[in-house]
Design a protein around this motif. Structure first.
Motif, PDB file in Angstrom:
ATOM      1  N   GLU A   1     106.088  75.790  17.757  1.00  0.00           N
ATOM      2  CA  GLU A   1     107.376  75.177  18.063  1.00  0.00           C
ATOM      3  C   GLU A   1     108.436  76.235  18.289  1.00  0.00           C
ATOM      4  O   GLU A   1     109.275  76.120  19.195  1.00  0.00           O
TER       5      GLU A   1
ATOM      6  N   TYR B   1     105.298  66.235  22.823  1.00  0.00           N
ATOM      7  CA  TYR B   1     105.007  64.813  22.691  1.00  0.00           C
ATOM      8  C   TYR B   1     103.517  64.646  22.510  1.00  0.00           C
ATOM      9  O   TYR B   1     102.726  65.429  23.052  1.00  0.00           O
TER      10      TYR B   1
ATOM     11  N   ARG C   1     110.518  76.905  21.570  1.00  0.00           N
ATOM     12  CA  ARG C   1     111.981  76.947  21.547  1.00  0.00           C
ATOM     13  C   ARG C   1     112.474  78.219  22.253  1.00  0.00           C
ATOM     14  O   ARG C   1     113.426  78.195  23.026  1.00  0.00           O
TER      15      ARG C   1
ATOM     16  N   SER D   1     112.574  72.124  27.561  1.00  0.00           N
ATOM     17  CA  SER D   1     113.371  71.675  26.425  1.00  0.00           C
ATOM     18  C   SER D   1     112.766  72.142  25.110  1.00  0.00           C
ATOM     19  O   SER D   1     113.436  72.154  24.089  1.00  0.00           O
TER      20      SER D   1
ATOM     21  N   LEU E   1     108.867  61.673  16.454  1.00  0.00           N
ATOM     22  CA  LEU E   1     108.984  62.570  17.600  1.00  0.00           C
ATOM     23  C   LEU E   1     109.918  62.006  18.653  1.00  0.00           C
ATOM     24  O   LEU E   1     110.579  62.723  19.376  1.00  0.00           O
TER      25      LEU E   1
ATOM     26  N   GLU F   1     118.100  70.616  13.183  1.00  0.00           N
ATOM     27  CA  GLU F   1     117.481  69.415  12.616  1.00  0.00           C
ATOM     28  C   GLU F   1     117.762  69.335  11.122  1.00  0.00           C
ATOM     29  O   GLU F   1     117.832  70.351  10.434  1.00  0.00           O
TER      30      GLU F   1
ATOM     31  N   TRP G   1     103.741  69.488  26.068  1.00  0.00           N
ATOM     32  CA  TRP G   1     104.963  70.239  25.783  1.00  0.00           C
ATOM     33  C   TRP G   1     105.837  70.275  27.013  1.00  0.00           C
ATOM     34  O   TRP G   1     105.366  70.576  28.111  1.00  0.00           O
TER      35      TRP G   1
ATOM     36  N   HIS H   1     110.514  70.592  23.608  1.00  0.00           N
ATOM     37  CA  HIS H   1     110.017  69.423  22.870  1.00  0.00           C
ATOM     38  C   HIS H   1     108.552  69.219  23.167  1.00  0.00           C
ATOM     39  O   HIS H   1     108.046  69.622  24.194  1.00  0.00           O
TER      40      HIS H   1
END
Lengths: 204, 1624
Positions: B1330, B1422, B1334, B1418, B1229, B1544, B1414, B1420
């Protein structure tokens, strides 16, 4: 020589913070600064200063004499926002804390010449008796966030103040090109410059 | 006396001053004084002047005196001269000397004084002195003296002197010599120039005593001619004595004759007074006095002319004025024809020029009372929240239906029919009576007759004869008309009366016949006795007058006919002339007779001619006719006047005494009930209650309906329904109500009646007459009547008034005015509308158009109103002007002032318009102000409505940007207002009262302890930097310090040799090797030695405000620079105020580059002697930190993830590849490169928190729809939290986009994400999450602090956020949290601090066994224990129904427990003591997503690509920019793949693919990915990579753009930019 059609006028102020009358206090020093409008700009000299600490005279007058010189020159295009000098006087209280002893402000005299001004000084009051006591005790009297507050009218309604003493100032004022720009401030000019005294800002 | 004394003292001073030189110039002076004196006497002055003037220069002083003395005495004193000459010189001189002395002493004061006093001065003093004399001696002597005084004028002055001398002597002992006393001086001053009143008497006495000599002398001081020295001395002595007496005793009988005071008797006094005074009498002045002789008063009003109302003046007052005027000006011009004073209609303005004072002074208590206001529902705003005005106000129409009366109803009995008829007739009668037209016409007739009479006997013969004739003719025709009208009216009146009586009689007979009464109607005829004789006389006079008029008429007619006849006769005569002369003659004689009469008739100035025989014959006939007519239409003389009176006092026969049929009818009536329906725009809106029909067929409703309407009503209808028993309801009739004018408001609207009638046919089997069927009153059924059901509805319709008195009327623009035109001119009200009545101009126009008779008394008030209105004076001010004279003081006109650029600039600056707020040094002259200054401002104003699409390629975003701009402006304005609102804490720094309960440093004891603290402790602690208030700063004072420490995991160059592994490489081996072989420093070819190479040489370039600095180049993927870069900071417009600093939009760009050296040595042979390399820099990534963050955080210290492109061609993460592949997911991550930074501002600036807090305080106070209790609770909660952990931010309420405070949990509510996102991974919740994250991150980020200049955090709801497509962390976090809640996750909003954002909002979710954090911006996420998680502290959690404040010791997410159920760790807002009240959400029920237009996205994509290409060419002005089409198309092909995989895990394939396609190029480039908001950030991003920055001659470029549209216009933009260099 100066241009025939100046676009700015100059205001030169020198003089001094002569003395003060604070009947109850001793060992005071003062700070001064100038507050002026947006159309004004200092061109020379010091805009602010801090004086030495002075003790009361031993004679009857009990005057606190600083004789602290002021010397500054402004240029401007607009008399709006004419400079004001803001004075704040500080001194130690019984516990030795530096506390404010007075704020005051006065406009720089408009007309050229020598002028003497005596400004009454005041300090903001505590909001309550308890506050008053604690502030006295802690040596943290209420102060203005910015001494320049005393040169403006806005927001003063929320404060309460107490009168403290007087400060005497001496100004020597010299102006340049004021008449040429159509501002007649002083007694009739002996030189009699028959400059264009058209009202400003009006298209011909 | 004060002023006098002053004067005296002044005089004394003056005299003392003059005393010194008095000695020297005494002589001269005295003579001079004398001369001056004499000048006052014009006849002699000249001669004296001549004499003295001659004498003075040469002669001795006695001579001078000699000469001067006689001259002084004047002609009378001639005799002494010889005697003087006779006396010896010595004697003379002796005497002279004596006199001199005397004089000297006397005149000391006066001489001194007189010199000072100019001649005109004494004149002024005369009158007071005279007055004084009068008081002293009475007026009598004064009068007496008058005659003589002018004769003795010459002596008077010396007498005064003498008098003064006496005074002097008297006062000598008191005052030192030479000093005249105050009295002396005063006396001298006042007495000096006036004739002494007692003088003549004195003189008379002296004459008597001293004989002729004395008489000659006349003066005491002048020497008597024949006297010797002794005499002189004696005389002097006696004089002295006399003087003394005179001085001491003012009234010795020697000098003054005492007479009794003269008294004038009151009578004589009155007599005298009568001659002078005039008392106007209060008695009325007879009219003849006021009019010219032989003129009858003429009353215009009686002639039917309009005269305005005269102002009210008391009769007595008027009489006085009249009398006075008659006396003063006998011309009588002040009197009108009617013998009254001319007067204008009341001069008093009908309107007050001031606004009316408040009707009642509201008492202080009333003002303090609280009013209950109904709670207003929280209205959901859809989209445009701030800009939208109030919803169209609802307007109200009040319909008051008071009742219904049937004028005919089927159930009417015969009696009812008659009663209705009678009532109707009576109403008619009343109306007629009120108007009394007949009387008016009679009066008019009378006036006209009078006028004719006056016209016939004119007192003013000067009037033109023709005019008089004409008027008289007009009058006569008028009389005729009026008479006819009057007769008609009178006849009508009479017939009406007769009919009433007839109907009443019928009714009575009916009642008798049927033996019961149904109606209480009763008619009473009142008789009014009249004076038989007077009445008869009047009657007869009237008839006579009529007859005479008729006679005249006939005469005229006859004349006319005669004329006609004569004309025809003349013709006939010409024809017959030749034949019948004799006959003609005879006939002519006959004709001449009447001609004479005609002549007489033509001149009405003469006596009216008695009718000649043929008319005489007519007279009887006429009389007959007139009498007949009078008898027909008029009351007979002596007949009593009949006045009918209708009353309802009669008794109705009770049911049991009625026949059966009648009882049945009454029962039927009782069964019937009526109600009304109210139809608005032909829709039923309400109905009245059903009311039973009364026996009198009246129904009372008394109901008011308030119609809340939105538009101007089209129609308003009432429907009358009748119900019989319980059976069906029938619609009787429809009544259309007029829509009220805008001026009709409730309480002022009159009750009106509207008639209705129905066409239904009803036949009843009882007494009721039915409706629409014939019936008869007669027994035989003749004389049939058919009556229809009819009636009247009384109602009033009016507009309601609001609470503040404003009528709730829809704007008149909505009214349709078309249908009115038909009615125009008919009626003032209908043609201009009632609203026109208030508009005077309109009314006047109408009056002019319709030729309103201005003299009609009916129109009088209207005309007056109009006349005032049109004259413009009656402008009723609805304001009170304080400075009425402001106009006078304007030194230029306002247009000129507005044209002045300088003035405009000053105005704009004082209004704090953003463009000019900090404008310094406004030029002194207009000409120095450039037009350019205003251009931006004007453009902005212009653009407010116009949506510009230039900057914003897609229109939706342009609209949004515009809207955002508006929101911003409104918020800024609000802020500006708030900024001028000061609190004490803003102005005064005051120590808080120490709080005993707090555990911090507040305890008094502790601070006491602090007092005792050592001033200079041995172990000093670190003190914070001194903060600088940002006011006194100027450019260059502030520096931004960026300390670049180190970086981790920088991507390393991938050995190009790896290309050789690709199968496709083989074909290009030669060229490749050729290119690679020279580089001595470049990575070795062998792929198996990756560790030995210099993998990367990174350096950091920081750019801020167009200043660029870079570090030295370090080596390796984990470089350490430790360099401090310094940037000067410039505030926008040089304004260093807090608000300005907070709105700085600049970012600090930190770019990391790889420095690559390329050997470009052409020739291998030179390699030994020279190095020729080119430095290339390859962009690896960037970190962007907004200045606003730095400013608010004061410093930024931490490790940041470097924003690297997903694909970095030619580079790879070596460590990833070599070491960390296959490690656990947590580690993966944190994949990426990191940079450690320290950024701060030097000197430290005071962050503008206070402003923000204050504003939010203000907003909290005034603007909230939350419950007061809840707000109090939030304040308490926040205070408690702040007390414990002052650094942790506790958020309970936030400001929504309209500036209102909203409780924060209202924002959290499950909201649906776009369908298509949910459908991508139906079985993988994590992947869906996710994807959703996004999506949220693709919504552009726009910090509130920037957009709202550090004012406050505004939280927009999610739909607003999606509409705006811009928001900061909170909005992103809220949306993400809402989505997660929808997905069924446990999600919270985390408020805390993160790097680099500072205070921010993250989202926390609970997955099966762990928490995830979250980053909404971004996308992302964690894990809780991820060390690289940017979230550094957590202060509170917000769920949909509660707020938890972190009360754990630590706030780092790594060290805290997120279990909010533990009250020891989390302090919850809602608890058992304050349960969650179930707050409704401010979020919409559901989010609606529009599918983004793919075509538009594609178009946008093309446009962006084109624009970027142009930009790159622009950035390379000195080089040719070639585009590699092949590469571009390849890249374009890749981008969708990248989007699909979210950047990715594509690198390897991607690289392979690229290699395959473009094998013979050295390629450097990367895809950039960002959310789309505007074009500008895209351009900047491309620019910051520096791809264009290559000057290799044969470089080629490739650029591809791909936009992936997500729902709701969320666009994901990919830009692939690359530079290619063909390998040789």
């Amino acid at each position: 020589m100066a241009a025939a059609n100046p676009s700015v006028f100059l205001l030169m102020v020198n003089g001094q913070v002569e003395s003060a009358q604070f009947p109850e206090y001793d060992d005071l020093y003062c700070k001064y600064c100038f507050v002026y409008g947006q159309d004004w700009a200092p061109t020379a000299g010091l805009e602010e200063g801090i004086s030495q600490i002075t003790s009361k005279s031993q004679d009857m007058r009990r005057a606190l004499v600083w004789n602290f010189p002021i010397d500054v020159t402004f240029k401007s295009t607009n008399p709006y926002g004419w400079p004001q000098i803001v004075l704040s006087v500080y001194g130690p209280d019984v516990f030795g804390n530096d506390v404010v002893r007075g704020y005051g402000a006065v406009h720089v005299p408009f007309s050229p010449g020598r002028h003497k001004r005596t400004i009454p000084m005041f300090v903001p009051e505590s909001t309550s008796t308890l506050q008053k006591f604690t502030s006295w005790f802690m040596g943290r009297r209420p102060e203005y966030t910015d001494p320049k507050v005393v040169a403006q009218g806005e927001g003063r309604e929320v404060t309460r103040v107490r009168s403290q003493g007087f400060v005497t100032l001496l100004f020597n004022v010299v102006t340049k090109d004021m008449r040429k720009l159509g501002y007649d401030t002083g007694p009739a000019d002996t030189q009699g410059i028959a400059g264009p005294s058209l009202p400003q800002g009006i298209p011909r | 006396m004060n002023p006098r004394e002053e004067k005296v003292s002044i005089i004394t001073e003056e005299s003392t001053a003059n005393d010194e030189d008095a000695e020297v110039g005494r002589r001269e002076k005295s003579s001079k004084v004398q001369r001056q004196q004499r000048k006052k006497q014009p006849p002699r002055a000249d001669s004296e002047e001549m004499v003295t003037g001659k004498a003075q220069p040469g002669q001795e002083e006695p001579e001078m005196h000699l000469l001067s003395m006689p001259a002084r005495r004047g002609p009378r004193s001639l005799p002494p001269i010889p005697s003087m000459s006779r006396t010896g010189f010595a004697e003379f001189s002796m005497r002279e000397r004596l006199r001199e002395k005397l004089q000297a002493a006397r005149s000391k004061a006066e001489s001194a004084l007189l010199q000072e006093i100019p001649t005109p001065r004494p004149r002024r003093l005369r009158s007071p002195s005279e007055k004084e004399l009068e008081t002293e001696f009475g007026p009598e002597p004064c009068k007496e003296s008058q005659a003589t005084s002018h004769r003795n004028d010459s002596q008077s002055y010396s007498r005064v002197k003498f008098h003064d001398a006496v005074q002097k002597i008297k006062s000598k002992p008191q005052a030192p010599p030479g000093f005249p006393s105050a009295e002396e001086a005063y006396n001298f001053f006042t007495f000096s120039f006036d004739p002494e009143p007692e003088e003549p008497t004195v003189k008379a006495r002296a004459k008597n005593r001293d004989g002729t000599h004395q008489e000659e002398e006349g003066e005491e001081e002048s020497p008597a001619g024949g006297m010797n020295k002794m005499d002189e001395e004696e005389l002097l002595g006696s004089q002295d004595a006399k003087d003394f007496l005179l001085g001491l005793d003012p009234a010795p009988d020697e000098f003054v004759v005492v007479r009794p005071a003269e008294y004038e008797g009151t009578h004589t006094w009155l007599e005298k007074e009568k001659e002078l005074l005039f008392f106007p009498s209060r008695r009325a002045v007879p009219t003849w006095k006021k009019l010219p002789e032989n003129v009858q008063p003429r009353f215009l009003e009686d002639e039917g002319l309009y005269t305005g109302a005269r102002p009210e003046v008391a009769r007595a007052q008027q009489n006085v004025v009249e009398n006075r005027l008659l006396r003063q000006e006998p011309e009588r011009k002040w009197f009108g024809d009617d013998g009254r004073i001319l007067a204008l209609p009341s001069p008093i303005k009908p309107f007050s020029s001031r606004p009316r004072p408040l009707a009642q002074e509201p008492s202080a208590q009333a003002g303090l009372e609280t009013h209950y206001k109904k709670a207003v529902k929280y209205v959901h705003r859809t989209q445009h929240v701030v800009g939208s005005a109030d919803p169209p106000g609802s307007f109200q129409l009040d319909i008051d239906i008071s009742g219904l009366i049937f004028t005919h109803h089927p159930c009417f009995s015969r009696e009812h029919v008659l009663a209705a008829k009678l009532a109707q007739l009576y109403d008619q009668y009343l109306a007629r009576h009120q108007r009394s037209k007949a009387k008016f016409l009679t009066d008019k007739l009378q006036a006209l007759r009078n006028a004719v009479q006056t016209g016939l006997y004119p007192e003013k013969p000067h009037q033109s004869l023709d005019a008089t004739q004409k008027t008289i003719k007009e009058y006569k025709s008028e009389i005729r008309e009026t008479r006819k009208l009057r007769d008609a009216e009178q006849e009508k009146d009479r017939t009406l009366l007769k009919t009433i009586v007839k109907v009443w009689k019928e009714m009575k007979s009916l009642r008798e016949f049927q033996r019961f009464t149904n109606t209480p109607l009763k008619l009473v005829l009142r008789k009014e006795k009249v004076d038989q004789k007077a009445d008869e006389e009047a009657y007869e006079a009237e008839i006579q007058a009529e007859i005479s008029e008729l006679m005249e008429e006939h005469t005229e007619e006859y004349e006319q006919r005669l004329g006609e006849y004569r004309a025809s006769y003349q013709q006939w005569k010409a024809w017959k002339k030749a034949q019948q002369k004799a006959k003609k003659k005879k006939k002519k004689q006959a004709e001449e007779h009447p001609e004479g009469e005609a002549e007489e008739e033509l001149y009405p100035g003469e006596e009216p001619v008695k009718p000649i025989p043929p008319e005489l014959l007519d007279h009887a006939v006429l009389e007959q006719q007139a009498r007949e007519r009078a008898a027909h239409s008029r009351r007979r003389p002596g007949e009593p006047v009949l006045l009918p009176e209708l009353s309802l006092t009669g008794s109705v026969t009770p049911d049991d005494q009625c026949p059966r049929a009648e009882v049945l009818r009454r029962e039927d009536v009782k069964r019937r009930s009526v109600y009304l329906k109210v139809l608005f725009n032909s829709k039923e809106v309400s109905r009245t209650v059903s009311r039973q029909l009364g026996a009198d067929f009246c129904v009372h409703f008394g109901q008011i309906f308030n119609l809340q309407i939105f538009n101007w009503p089209e129609s308003l209808t009432l429907q009358v329904y009748e119900t019989v028993g319980h059976s069906s309801t029938t619609l009787l009739a429809e009544v259309f109500l007029p829509i009220p004018e805008t001026t009709t408001v409730t309480r002022r609207a009159p009750v009106e009646e509207v008639e209705f009638s129905s066409s239904q046919h009803v036949t009843l089997d009882h007494e009721g007459v039915g409706s629409g069927v014939p019936f008869s009153f007669e027994a035989d059924g003749s004389n049939q009547l058919i009556l229809m059901t009819s009636g009247r509805v009384s109602h009033s319709v009016a507009w309601a008034t609001g609470d503040n008195g404003t009528p709730l009327i829809p704007p008149p623009s909505q009214q349709s005015l078309g249908f009115r035109s038909a009615l125009k001119r008919a009626d003032a009200i209908s043609s201009i509308g009632t609203s026109g009545l208030t508009d005077m101009k309109k009314l006047a126009k109408w009056a002019a158009e319709s030729k309103l008779d201005p003299n009609d008394p009916n129109n009088a008030p209207l005309m007056q109103l109009i006349s005032i209105a049109t004259s413009g004076e009656s402008y009723v001010p609805d304001f009170f002007r304080l400075e009425q004279l402001q106009q006078e003081f304007n030194f230029v006109t306002s247009e000129e002032l507005n044209r002045s650029k300088r003035f405009r600039l000053l105005c704009l600056r004082s209004q704090e318009v953003p463009e000019f707020r900090n404008y310094k040094q406004i030029p002194a002259y207009d000409r120095e102000i450039l037009e350019k200054v205003f251009q931006d401002y004007e453009k902005r104003l212009r653009d407010k409505s116009v949506i510009e699409t230039k900057d914003h390629i897609d229109t939706h975003r342009a609209i949004v940007a515009k809207y955002l701009q508006q929101v911003r402006e409104s918020v800024v304005n609000r802020f500006l207002i708030a900024k001028h609102h000061f609190l004490l804490s803003d102005l005064v720094v005051e120590e808080e009262v120490p709080n005993m309960s707090s555990e911090g440093s507040g305890i008094l004891g502790l601070s006491l302890f602090k007092l005792a603290e050592q001033k200079r402790p041995l172990r000093p602690r670190r003190k914070g930097r001194k903060k600088v208030t940002a006011q006194n700063l100027s450019d260059g004072d502030i520096k931004l310090l960026v300390n670049i420490c180190r970086a981790y995991d920088i991507p390393v160059r991938k050995p190009p040799a790896s290309k050789s592994q690709q199968p496709a490489r083989s074909s290009r081996t030669f060229s490749d090797r050729h290119a690679a072989s020279p580089g001595a420093h470049s990575p070795p070819h062998s792929p198996d030695t990756p560790l030995s190479q210099v993998s990367v040489r990174p350096f950091v370039e920081v750019s801020f405000q167009r200043t660029i600095c870079h570090t030295t180049t370090a080596e390796g993927p984990n470089p350490s620079w430790n360099e401090e870069l310094e940037f000067p900071f410039r505030a926008p417009n040089g304004d260093y105020s807090t608000a300005s600093l907070q709105s700085v939009k600049d970012d600090v760009f930190i770019n990391i580059f790889d420095e690559v050296l390329h050997d470009i040595l052409e020739d291998d042979r030179e390699r030994g002697s020279g190095i020729h390399t080119r430095i290339e820099r390859h962009w690896l990534g960037c970190v962007k930190i907004p200045f606003s963050t730095i400013y608010s955080q004061a410093r930024i210290d931490g490790t940041f993830k470097i924003n690297t492109p997903p694909v970095l061609l030619g580079y790879s993460k070596e460590r990833n590849v070599l070491l960390e592949r296959g490690l656990d997911s947590v580690r993966s991550l944190s994949e990426g490169s990191y940079l450690t930074l320290f950024i701060t501002i030097e000197p430290q600036l005071v962050p503008g928190e206070s402003v923000r807090e204050k504003t939010s305080d203000l907003l909290k106070k005034f603007d909230s729809q939350e419950d007061e209790k809840l707000l109090q609770a939030t304040e308490k909660f926040q205070a408690e939290c702040a007390l414990k952990f002052p650094t942790r931010q506790c958020l309970t309420t936030v400001t929504d986009i309209s500036g209102k405070t909203v409780f924060v949990t209202r924002y959290l509510k499950p909201l649906n994400p776009p369908e298509e996102l949910l459908n991508v991974y139906p079985n993988n919740p994590q992947a869906t999450a996710e994807l959703v994250a996004r999506y949220v991150s693709l919504i552009p980020f726009l910090p509130d602090t920037v957009s709202f200049a550090g004012i406050c955090d505004l939280w927009s709801t999610s739909d607003q956020f999606l509409d705006l497509l811009a928001g900061d962390e909170e909005e992103h976090a809220v949306l993400l949290c809402d989505y997660f809640l929808f997905l069924g996750k446990k999600a919270w909003l985390v408020m805390g601090n993160a790097i680099p954002e500072g205070p921010t909002a993250y989202v926390l979710t609970w997955e099966q066994n762990h928490y995830l954090i979250w980053n909404p911006c971004s996308g992302h996420f964690y894990a809780q224990f991820d060390t690289f998680c940017p979230l550094k502290s957590v202060s509170c959690l917000i769920g949909p129904d509660n707020i938890w404040f972190n009360i754990q010791q630590y706030d780092s997410p790594l060290r805290i427990n997120f279990d909010v159920t533990k009250p020891k760790l989390w302090k919850s807002f809602f608890s058992r003591s304050l349960p969650y009240p179930g707050l409704s959400s401010v979020q919409p029920e559901e989010l609606i997503y529009q599918r983004t237009d793919k075509a538009a996205a594609a178009e946008l994509q093309d446009r962006i690509e084109k624009m970027l290409k142009e930009k790159i060419m622009d950035w390379r002005p000195r080089h040719l920019t070639r585009w590699n089409r092949h590469c571009t198309s390849t890249l374009r092909h890749f981008l969708p793949l990248l989007e699909r995989s979210q950047g990715e895990d594509v690198e390897d394939e991607h690289r392979a693919e690229l290699q395959k396609q473009l094998g013979d190029y050295r390629f450097s480039g990367f895809p950039l990915h960002m959310p789309y908001s505007e074009v500008k950030p895209l351009i900047e991003a491309v620019y910051s990579t520096g791809v264009h920055n290559t000057d290799v001659p044969n470089v080629e470029f490739a650029l591809a753009v791909y936009i992936h549209p997500y729902p709701k216009n969320v666009l994901s933009v990919w830009i692939y930019v690359a530079s290619l260099i063909r390998n040789r």
